[in-house]
Design an enzyme around this catalytic site. Structure first.
Site, mmCIF file in Angstrom:
data_model
loop_
_atom_site.group_PDB
_atom_site.id
_atom_site.type_symbol
_atom_site.label_atom_id
_atom_site.label_comp_id
_atom_site.label_asym_id
_atom_site.label_seq_id
_atom_site.Cartn_x
_atom_site.Cartn_y
_atom_site.Cartn_z
ATOM 1 N N CYS A 145 -4.828 2.605 -3.607
ATOM 2 C CA CYS A 145 -3.566 3.082 -3.006
ATOM 3 C C CYS A 145 -2.435 2.073 -3.212
ATOM 4 C CB CYS A 145 -3.722 3.407 -1.519
ATOM 5 S SG CYS A 145 -4.954 4.644 -1.193
ATOM 6 N N HIS A 185 0.866 -1.183 0.000
ATOM 7 C CA HIS A 185 0.000 0.000 0.000
ATOM 8 C C HIS A 185 0.906 1.238 0.000
ATOM 9 C CE1 HIS A 185 -2.706 2.967 1.913
ATOM 10 N NE2 HIS A 185 -3.708 2.206 1.494
ATOM 11 N N ASP A 197 2.968 -4.742 7.959
ATOM 12 C CA ASP A 197 1.785 -3.898 7.803
ATOM 13 C C ASP A 197 0.564 -4.811 7.913
ATOM 14 O OD1 ASP A 197 -0.438 -2.635 6.834
ATOM 15 O OD2 ASP A 197 0.497 -1.845 5.017
ATOM 16 N N GLN A 212 -4.745 -5.017 6.892
ATOM 17 C CA GLN A 212 -5.837 -5.869 6.401
ATOM 18 C C GLN A 212 -5.916 -7.201 7.136
ATOM 19 O OE1 GLN A 212 -8.124 -5.009 4.241
ATOM 20 N NE2 GLN A 212 -7.213 -3.056 3.678
ATOM 21 N N LYS A 224 -10.343 -0.768 10.713
ATOM 22 C CA LYS A 224 -10.514 -1.909 9.815
ATOM 23 C C LYS A 224 -10.917 -3.166 10.581
ATOM 24 C CE LYS A 224 -7.262 -0.341 6.333
ATOM 25 N NZ LYS A 224 -8.048 0.333 5.295
#
Ligand code: C6P
Length: 414
Positions: free
Chosen positions: A372, A131, A208, A211, A234
């Site tokens: 993104c 991202h 990261d 998600q 999220k």
């Protein structure tokens, strides 16, 4: 992330859906079909209630007052931190830093770690499917420190090429920063293995997890991650707050990210000393209500259980994939062997934005565009995709609506 075991029944899903008041809304006169949880998930009533109750009964600034109300607010805030610790299975709540979200968590590490450890000619390794939040902060610090950004290629299924990754690592590599679950493709990366490989070279790794936390259990100790970032919004929590987990040894070695109140021990004009972790990284009044809401969101998700959540989402993913593949000219981007419930697709000759617009008219919310991840789109030379993403509150009817909607859009646009 854990593998699937327990199943959710239709009754469970109905109950879960009823926990999310927004899902009862209509959009453009049609019942809302919300398929954009990868952008931000909806909030259960318990989270909404916890935030308003905090403001109604507990609010004051934290860590500052001797009065009871301030102590109550501090307790509520620190309970949020402890719940995050438990959720990630971190060994200490000192290793949990509250930030504004994944983007800020990554910026913090890029800036603080980068200023301390990156020098001219050093390298930072990321992957093609990152991202922008895991690209741009590294580009900025690499430019400042005259370091070099190296990118791991992926195959056409959207999987990281592990041999190429191994080959990229050298004594010049100072940090690896990799997405756990791709927001555009759904690919679940073998991050535990990738961390092991980096550690063989004594290279720390940032994951990261923006998600990942929606779909599966994360255990930072089992992964042996040095840094792990995620956003509350999220994972059924509020916007404006997120987390950076960092191993104590790293957090103690890297300098503060921002200056201000709370992050100091003593301030004099000739010299300032800094607070201990995690406060060293939390300048200014934090998002107290956000921490309360996040803590409750994490309890909520754990009360359902990730085995049941993943199993349900995987069924939806398979069902949606099969249905969409029947549509002539439709191509799915991201067909990794291990995938979370995200489907990106295009239909021959039709712009993704046009499909998204027609779906919207039918009350179906999907995301269109590059998500993104512009460099990733170059892999297939496309401007973007239509992306449907499923969370625990979605059901088969939502998928049916999506498939019917896309068929209708294709008929209208071909
Ligand atoms: N992806 C999406 O629709 P923030 O905005 O800081 O909460 O999260 C940034 C971020 C970082 N990494 C990944 C893998 C992400 O998916 C995101 C956010 C959203 O895909 C909004 S662009």
């Amino acid at each position: 992330m854990q593998v699937l075991e327990k199943e959710l029944t239709q009754v469970d899903i109905k109950k879960i859906r009823s926990d999310f008041p927004l899902l009862e809304n209509t959009m453009r006169g049609k019942p809302l079909v919300f398929l954009d949880s990868a952008a931000s998930s909806q909030k259960p009533q318990v989270v909404i209630d916890a935030i308003s109750e905090y403001y109604e009964k507990q609010h004051a600034n934290v860590h500052r007052g001797v009065y009871e109300l301030s102590q109550n607010a501090t307790d509520a805030f620190e309970l949020g931190r402890e719940r995050v610790r438990k959720f990630l299975n971190a060994s200490s709540s000192d290793e949990i830093i509250f930030t504004r979200g994944t983007s800020e968590s990554i910026n913090l590490v890029a800036s603080s770690y980068g200023r301390k450890f990156l020098n001219e000619g050093d390298e930072v390794v990321i992957s093609t499917m990152e991202h922008h939040s895991n690209i741009v902060p590294w580009q900025m610090i690499c430019e400042e420190r005259k370091a070099v950004l190296r990118v791991i290629p992926i195959n056409d299924k959207g999987e990281i090429l592990l041999e190429k990754y191994r080959a990229l690592l050298s004594e010049k590599t100072k940090i690896v920063s990799i997405v756990h679950v791709s927001n555009s493709l759904g690919t679940i990366n073998p991050v535990k293995q990738m961390i092991d490989i980096a550690h063989d070279h004594n290279i720390p790794v940032l994951i990261d997890g923006a998600q990942a936390t929606l779909h599966g259990k994360v255990d930072v100790q089992d992964l042996d991650a040095d840094f792990y970032a995620f956003s509350a919004h999220k994972v059924y929590g509020p916007t404006g707050i997120g987390v950076l987990y960092g191993k104590r040894e790293w957090l103690e070695r890297i300098p503060p990210y921002q200056g201000g109140g709370e992050m100091i021990e003593t301030v004099r004009f000739d010299k300032t000393t800094y607070n201990k972790i995690p406060f060293k990284f939390e300048a200014g009044t934090p998002n107290i209500a956000g921490a309360v809401g996040l803590g409750v969101a994490l309890e909520y998700v754990q009360s359902i259980g990730y085995d049941a959540i993943s199993s349900h989402e995987q069924h939806l993913l398979e069902y949606a994939t099969e249905g969409l593949m029947q549509i002539e000219g439709l191509k799915i981007y991201g067909t990794a062997d291990k995938k979370a419930s995200v489907i990106s697709f295009n239909v021959d000759g039709i712009h993704p934005y046009d499909i998204g617009t027609i779906l919207d008219k039918l009350g179906i919310a999907v995301r269109t565009g590059h998500h993104c991840t512009q460099p990733l789109m170059e892999q297939w030379n496309i401007p973007g995709t239509v992306r449907a993403s499923f969370a625990v509150y979605n059901n088969k009817e939502d998928v049916d609506q999506l498939i019917q909607g896309v068929k209708r859009a294709v008929l209208m646009l071909s």
